[in-house]
Design an enzyme around this catalytic site. Structure first.
Site, PDB file in Angstrom:
ATOM      1  N   ARG A 103       5.951   2.688  -2.697  1.00 36.59           N
ATOM      2  CA  ARG A 103       6.610   1.708  -3.564  1.00 36.59           C
ATOM      3  C   ARG A 103       5.778   1.451  -4.809  1.00 36.59           C
ATOM      4  O   ARG A 103       5.720   0.342  -5.342  1.00 36.59           O
ATOM      5  CB  ARG A 103       6.843   0.425  -2.813  1.00 36.59           C
ATOM      6  CG  ARG A 103       5.581  -0.106  -2.192  1.00 36.59           C
ATOM      7  CD  ARG A 103       5.574  -1.531  -2.276  1.00 36.59           C
ATOM      8  NE  ARG A 103       4.563  -2.050  -1.382  1.00 36.59           N
ATOM      9  CZ  ARG A 103       4.635  -3.260  -0.920  1.00 36.59           C
ATOM     10  NH1 ARG A 103       5.644  -4.010  -1.228  1.00 36.59           N
ATOM     11  NH2 ARG A 103       3.675  -3.698  -0.167  1.00 36.59           N
ATOM     12  N   LYS A 122       4.277  -1.557  -9.172  1.00 38.05           N
ATOM     13  CA  LYS A 122       4.339  -1.737  -7.718  1.00 38.05           C
ATOM     14  C   LYS A 122       5.618  -2.494  -7.386  1.00 38.05           C
ATOM     15  O   LYS A 122       5.799  -3.623  -7.829  1.00 38.05           O
ATOM     16  CB  LYS A 122       3.116  -2.506  -7.225  1.00 38.05           C
ATOM     17  CG  LYS A 122       3.014  -2.574  -5.709  1.00 38.05           C
ATOM     18  CD  LYS A 122       1.642  -3.048  -5.269  1.00 38.05           C
ATOM     19  CE  LYS A 122       1.576  -3.211  -3.754  1.00 38.05           C
ATOM     20  NZ  LYS A 122       0.261  -3.721  -3.331  1.00 38.05           N
ATOM     21  N   GLY A 135      10.808   0.504  -0.900  1.00 41.48           N
ATOM     22  CA  GLY A 135      10.159   0.736  -2.195  1.00 41.48           C
ATOM     23  C   GLY A 135      10.020  -0.513  -3.046  1.00 41.48           C
ATOM     24  O   GLY A 135       9.613  -0.431  -4.206  1.00 41.48           O
ATOM     25  N   ASP A 269      -6.389   4.818   3.087  1.00 40.28           N
ATOM     26  CA  ASP A 269      -5.465   4.952   1.951  1.00 40.28           C
ATOM     27  C   ASP A 269      -5.620   3.775   0.986  1.00 40.28           C
ATOM     28  O   ASP A 269      -5.090   3.813  -0.118  1.00 40.28           O
ATOM     29  CB  ASP A 269      -4.009   5.046   2.438  1.00 40.28           C
ATOM     30  CG  ASP A 269      -3.659   3.937   3.419  1.00 40.28           C
ATOM     31  OD1 ASP A 269      -4.391   3.789   4.415  1.00 40.28           O
ATOM     32  OD2 ASP A 269      -2.675   3.215   3.195  1.00 40.28           O
TER      33      ASP A 269
HETATM   34  P1  AMP Z   1      -0.197  -0.735   2.490  1.00 41.85           P
HETATM   35  O1  AMP Z   1      -0.674  -1.101   3.861  1.00 41.85           O
HETATM   36  O2  AMP Z   1       0.557  -1.834   1.780  1.00 41.85           O
HETATM   37  O3  AMP Z   1      -1.292  -0.202   1.654  1.00 41.85           O
HETATM   38  O4  AMP Z   1       0.916   0.401   2.668  1.00 41.85           O
HETATM   39  C1  AMP Z   1       0.760   1.503   3.509  1.00 41.85           C
HETATM   40  C2  AMP Z   1       1.802   2.544   3.167  1.00 41.85           C
HETATM   41  O5  AMP Z   1       3.109   2.008   3.325  1.00 41.85           O
HETATM   42  C3  AMP Z   1       1.720   3.075   1.748  1.00 41.85           C
HETATM   43  O6  AMP Z   1       2.042   4.427   1.775  1.00 41.85           O
HETATM   44  C4  AMP Z   1       2.794   2.280   1.044  1.00 41.85           C
HETATM   45  O7  AMP Z   1       3.286   2.954  -0.083  1.00 41.85           O
HETATM   46  C5  AMP Z   1       3.847   2.142   2.120  1.00 41.85           C
HETATM   47  N1  AMP Z   1       4.709   0.959   1.925  1.00 41.85           N
HETATM   48  C6  AMP Z   1       4.381  -0.338   2.081  1.00 41.85           C
HETATM   49  N2  AMP Z   1       5.420  -1.147   1.814  1.00 41.85           N
HETATM   50  C7  AMP Z   1       6.452  -0.331   1.464  1.00 41.85           C
HETATM   51  C8  AMP Z   1       7.822  -0.552   1.075  1.00 41.85           C
HETATM   52  N3  AMP Z   1       8.340  -1.769   0.990  1.00 41.85           N
HETATM   53  N4  AMP Z   1       8.568   0.532   0.804  1.00 41.85           N
HETATM   54  C9  AMP Z   1       8.061   1.765   0.883  1.00 41.85           C
HETATM   55  N5  AMP Z   1       6.807   2.043   1.256  1.00 41.85           N
HETATM   56  C10 AMP Z   1       6.006   1.011   1.539  1.00 41.85           C
HETATM   57 MG    MG Z   2      -1.853   0.836   0.378  1.00 43.56          MG
END
Ligand code: AMP
Ligand code: MG
Length: 519
Positions: A103, A122, A135, A269
């Site tokens: 996203r 974002k 997303g 990540d």
């Molecule tokens: P984060 O823990 O927020 O760093 O996210 C972990 C993974 O989940 C990353 O690849 C993000 O891009 C994906 N992600 C988190 N929230 C969303 C969302 N609402 N839609 C799509 N991908 C998401």
């Molecule tokens: Mg992340």
């Protein structure tokens, strides 16, 4: 609006050959071209105007329709091609495979005053990496990222930046507590900015796919643009590169420990290859000093990412990066040496940092014990970290008996037991003795301590109050906090109410103490 576009990432690295936007496994590529979704009724909520100028935006640009369209993803800047980055990661200790920008959509790179910046939206819609996600991002999590990343910058903590916060006009469905009560919330987009958004996971995914050719390209690209002083790529350069990433990561963690910041989701990540704080999700600020505290409800059971464990996790994450870089080096020894060095360096730098918080600048080998005793005392009864260290600087060298009364404002309990008081008085006697060896006057020491012990941090409940108002369309508090947090080390009498302990009502309120990953 005249921006100095200077694209390098997409030029130097392989693109996903598929151009359509649907969820998939991406092979042998560092990114996929994808356009932001169109938003129905974008509205600018806030701009970091000082920072905007360091990116080359003119003041008048920020009020223009073109700017709003740019930072809400509704128009694409001429001759640029937005893209989502591919990366993998270890989440909560386990390899999770491909993750990527699910996203986040990169708009372009700017080079201004010899500094490179990538701009990224974002919450701008689905990408090939969105997996089951939509997303999108909601206002509450966007405010938290916007305020905190700028606050961290002004605290002197390495971090990605935020340029703008905009409402999309669209509603986003979220089950905030993961308890089956989904609700619509206002959608928002933060335009965040960093020299690059490359992560540890960007290397891990290529190593996992045994795509050594692309792995090498990515390492060479990163070194050329962000570690250019290391020189031409070679095995030796890759080793030096890893050594420097370790050093920068270490510096970042020391800063987190200094200001009481808990990231909450230190998955690989979410580790920047530049050692920047990145991906503000369920982060939090220590109120009561507590090594065991984590703000993240998803991590409440094992507390992997608790305050006191952040240094260990940084090292664990560096091991994963070392594994990913190994195919370029094919020699484990130098990598192991660097990882071992991290532990030694951490002890040294952590001690240095704590000494600076205490205003101790002369050499003394008893300081480690003094600090240990202090940490033990801080855990005796809930003691506000920020208030404690800030007040401590007011103590005079010849007034050990004043210690307890000076810092007692930091205690959450109304009454403190005799036993605890005695322990504090004992500690203050030692501390004041130690201060006698310092050359600096009381005033000079106070000044120096106030440069490392912030007066104002973004307490969890403060962000939540700004969110509650913003959800009703009132952005005054958001602006007030933004402004105050630009000078976190200065006494700002008009903001006295923010130099205070967390109010009792906020102790267990959602958003004020614990947060979920839902954003
Ligand atoms: P984060 O823990 O927020 O760093 O996210 C972990 C993974 O989940 C990353 O690849 C993000 O891009 C994906 N992600 C988190 N929230 C969303 C969302 N609402 N839609 C799509 N991908 C998401
Ligand atoms: Mg992340």
């Amino acid at each position: 609006m005249q921006l100095k576009i200077d694209t390098t990432f997409t030029k130097a690295l392989p693109a996903d050959s598929i151009k359509e936007n649907y969820v998939r496994k991406v092979d042998r590529a560092c990114f996929s071209y994808v356009l932001p979704a169109t938003t129905s009724n974008p509205k600018l909520v806030h701009v970091s105007s000082e920072f905007a100028q360091s990116l080359g935006f003119a003041k008048t640009d920020l009020k223009s329709k073109a700017f709003l369209n740019l930072v809400s993803g509704n128009t694409i800047y001429p001759n640029t091609k937005p893209y989502a980055m591919n990366y993998g990661g270890h989440q909560f200790g386990h390899w999770a495979g491909q993750l990527g920008d699910g996203r986040a959509i990169n708009l372009f790179e700017i080079k201004h005053n010899n500094q490179r910046w990538a701009l990224q939206l974002k919450g701008a819609g689905k990408t090939p990496y969105s997996r089951q996600g939509d997303g999108l991002a909601v206002l509450r999590s966007s405010i938290r990222e916007y305020l905190c990343s700028e606050a961290m910058h002004h605290l002197g903590v390495p971090t990605t930046r935020a340029l703008s916060l905009a409402l999309t006009g669209d509603q986003v469905l979220r089950d905030m507590l993961y308890n089956g009560n989904a609700e619509y919330e206002p959608g928002a987009i933060v335009c965040r900015v960093s020299p690059t958004f490359i992560r540890f996971g960007s290397f891990e995914i290529l190593a996992a796919q045994q795509d050594i050719k692309t792995l090498k390209q990515l390492a060479n690209y990163t070194i050329k643009h962000f570690y250019s002083h290391l020189g031409e790529p070679s095995k030796e350069t890759y080793i030096q590169f890893f050594a420097e990433v370790s050093q920068r990561t270490l510096e970042m963690i020391i800063h987190w420990q200094r200001v009481g910041f808990v990231h909450g989701v230190m998955n690989t990540d979410n580790m920047s290859i530049l050692g920047l704080t990145i991906d503000y999700g369920p982060y939090g600020w220590l109120e009561g000093f507590d090594f065991g505290w984590t703000p993240n409800t998803t991590d409440a059971q094992h507390k992997r990412y608790r305050f006191g464990n952040q240094p260990n996790i940084a090292l664990w994450n560096l091991y994963q990066l070392a594994n990913a870089l190994y195919p370029l080096i094919e020699d484990a020894k130098p990598l192991e040496d660097i990882l071992n060095q991290f532990k030694t360096d951490f002890d040294v730098k952590s001690l240095q940092m704590m000494r600076s918080k205490l205003g101790l600048f002369e050499d003394d080998n008893t300081d480690k014990l003094l600090i240990q005793n202090l940490e033990d005392n801080l855990l005796l009864t809930e003691t506000d970290m920020t208030i404690f260290f800030r007040k401590l600087s007011e103590l005079k060298k010849d007034e050990s008996e004043q210690g307890l009364s000076i810092i007692s404002e930091a205690f959450y309990a109304e009454t403190i037991s005799k036993d605890i008081k005695e322990k504090w008085n004992k500690w203050f006697t030692k501390y004041v003795n130690r201060l006698q060896q310092e050359q600096l006057s009381d005033d000079e020491r106070e000044q120096k301590m106030n440069q490392v012990n912030p007066k104002y941090v973004l307490r969890n409940y403060m962000a939540q109050l700004a969110i509650d108002d913003a959800e009703k369309g009132d952005y005054k508090l958001l602006d007030e906090l933004f402004t105050m947090l630009q000078n976190p080390y200065n006494d700002q009498p008009k903001y006295n109410k923010w130099f205070a302990k967390r109010p009792e009502w906020a102790r267990h309120k959602v958003g004020c103490s614990m947060l979920s990953c839902s954003s």
